[in-house]
Design an enzyme around this catalytic site. Structure first.
Site, short mmCIF file in Angstrom:
data_model
loop_
_atom_site.label_atom_id
_atom_site.label_comp_id
_atom_site.label_asym_id
_atom_site.label_seq_id
_atom_site.Cartn_x
_atom_site.Cartn_y
_atom_site.Cartn_z
N LYS A 35 69.71 30.60 21.30
CA LYS A 35 69.94 29.21 20.89
C LYS A 35 68.60 28.51 20.64
O LYS A 35 67.55 29.04 21.02
CB LYS A 35 70.73 28.48 21.98
CG LYS A 35 69.99 28.40 23.31
CD LYS A 35 70.91 28.01 24.46
CE LYS A 35 70.13 27.94 25.77
NZ LYS A 35 71.02 27.81 26.94
N TYR A 255 41.41 9.00 20.37
CA TYR A 255 42.15 7.75 20.58
C TYR A 255 42.05 7.29 22.03
O TYR A 255 42.12 8.09 22.96
CB TYR A 255 43.64 7.95 20.25
CG TYR A 255 43.94 8.12 18.77
CD1 TYR A 255 43.63 7.11 17.87
CD2 TYR A 255 44.54 9.27 18.31
CE1 TYR A 255 43.92 7.25 16.52
CE2 TYR A 255 44.84 9.42 16.97
CZ TYR A 255 44.53 8.41 16.07
OH TYR A 255 44.82 8.55 14.74
#
Ligand SMILES: *Cc1c(COP(=O)(O)O)cnc(C)c1O
Length: 358
Positions: A35, A255
């Site tokens: 999955k 940042y």
């Protein structure tokens, strides 16, 4: 041309891990759980590499359809079953095996006038409290499914463990005891074990095991890695150095300035960011591998880049490849730095990252 970032998928390792699972759960059938794009490894290539598995398990119908479209004719189990008549028709058309976990699904099957005979996996909730019939509801659901006409091809029984990876196995023992109590008088094939259970030898007396993570060479236990269990990591996430720069002592990188150079430093800029699936919360000090040596991530993870302090490494050049996790750098370790589990990192590798099969 070497790509800026790639997930290298070692198909030999996939096959070897399936073999290791078989050795740990001898005599069982293996339902390979693929999955979520095979935990980020690529649904179809993974299933093709694991063609020897006795069945495949996916969460949703669409995943099963992708496998059939690729020519995979093994049994495919829909772990969430189906919810509508249209889905049931599709499931019949493509020969999917269905998990039945809710009375609504029993009703749907009762109202289905179709000659197809499904293999049904009845899911019992033994304590997970997610999907499945509670022990008190199970006997009635089972009886109704037995009365379906045409009769199901086979009815099998399963449950899912909530804490198979926990050092204290109390809950696992309780769940297995509940399951055995409810099912021992029934002549049905059964399945309990996920990867963690297979690796600790719990629930492997059943006819089927359902490993996911172990097939990808990764440990579900926080303090261990795949190779501790003779499993080989399948995915290596590799990016490249795109620039290097000197950063004088006292300046910050990236940042928000969350990392400041304590000394004159050499920083390598590497082509992997949260746009590729690296968690933005990876902290300063998370290791990467450059030229086989570990170096710490510094500053915030950007969308397309990270910065790495390579001051203590031999000269680093533009174009050198950088391992974010995989062979020689366990994804389990990176997950600990990120405060998550390896499942989430692997599933999170984003669509723009190409897979390269080896
Ligand atoms: C995902 C899943 C598995 C596989 O779990 P792993 O921990 O990856 O081995 C097994 N059974 C069910 C029902 C699942 O949803």
């Amino acid at each position: 041309m070497s790509r800026l970032i790639r997930a290298i998928i070692d198909t030999h390792a996939l096959r070897a891990n399936l073999e290791t699972v078989r050795q740990r759960a001898p005599g069982t059938h293996v339902m390979a759980v693929v999955k979520a794009n095979a935990y980020g490894h690529g649904l179809v290539p993974t299933a093709l590499a694991l063609a020897d598995a006795d069945a495949f398990a996916v969460a949703r119908l669409e995943e099963g359809l992708s496998l059939r479209a690729a020519g995979i004719d093994r049994p495919i189990v829909l772990l969430e079953g189906v919810l509508t008549r249209e889905q049931l028709l599709e499931a019949a058309r493509h020969g999917f095996d269905l998990v039945v976990h809710d009375p609504l699904q029993v009703e749907l099957l009762e109202g289905f006038s179709n000659a197809h005979r499904f293999v049904l996996w009845v899911k019992i909730d033994t304590g997970m409290n997610r999907l499945g019939f509670r022990p008190t509801e199970f006997p009635q659901a089972f009886e109704r499914l037995q009365k379906l006409r045409p009769a199901p091809l086979e009815i099998r029984l399963m449950t899912h463990l909530a804490r198979a990876d926990a050092p204290d196995g109390t809950m696992t023992r309780q769940q297995i005891a509940r399951f055995v109590n409810l099912t021992r008088h029934l002549v049905c094939a059964t399945s309990i074990a996920n990867s963690a259970a297979v690796l600790i030898g719990a629930g492997i007396q059943c006819e089927w095991v359902r490993p996911g993570l172990a097939l990808y060479g990764v440990s579900p236990f926080a303090d261990r890695t795949g190779p501790d269990f003779n499993l080989q990591p399948v995915m290596t996430l590799e990016a490249s150095v795109i620039a290097t720069r000197r950063v004088p002592q006292g300046e910050t990188v990236g940042y928000d300035g969350i990392w400041k150079a304590e000394r004159d430093s050499t920083i390598a800029i590497v082509t992997a960011g949260y746009g590729d699936g690296l968690p933005r919360n990876l902290p300063n000090g998370t290791p990467v591998l450059i030229g086989g040596r570990r170096a710490p991530l510094v500053g915030r993870v950007s969308m397309d880049m990270i910065a790495v302090d390579v001051t203590d490494l031999p000269p680093v050049h533009v174009g050198m490849s950088v391992t974010l996790w995989g062979k020689d750098l366990p994804v389990e370790e990176i997950a600990r730095h990120a405060g998550t589990i390896p499942y989430e990192l692997l599933c999170g590798v984003s669509q723009r990252v190409p897979h390269e099969l080896r």
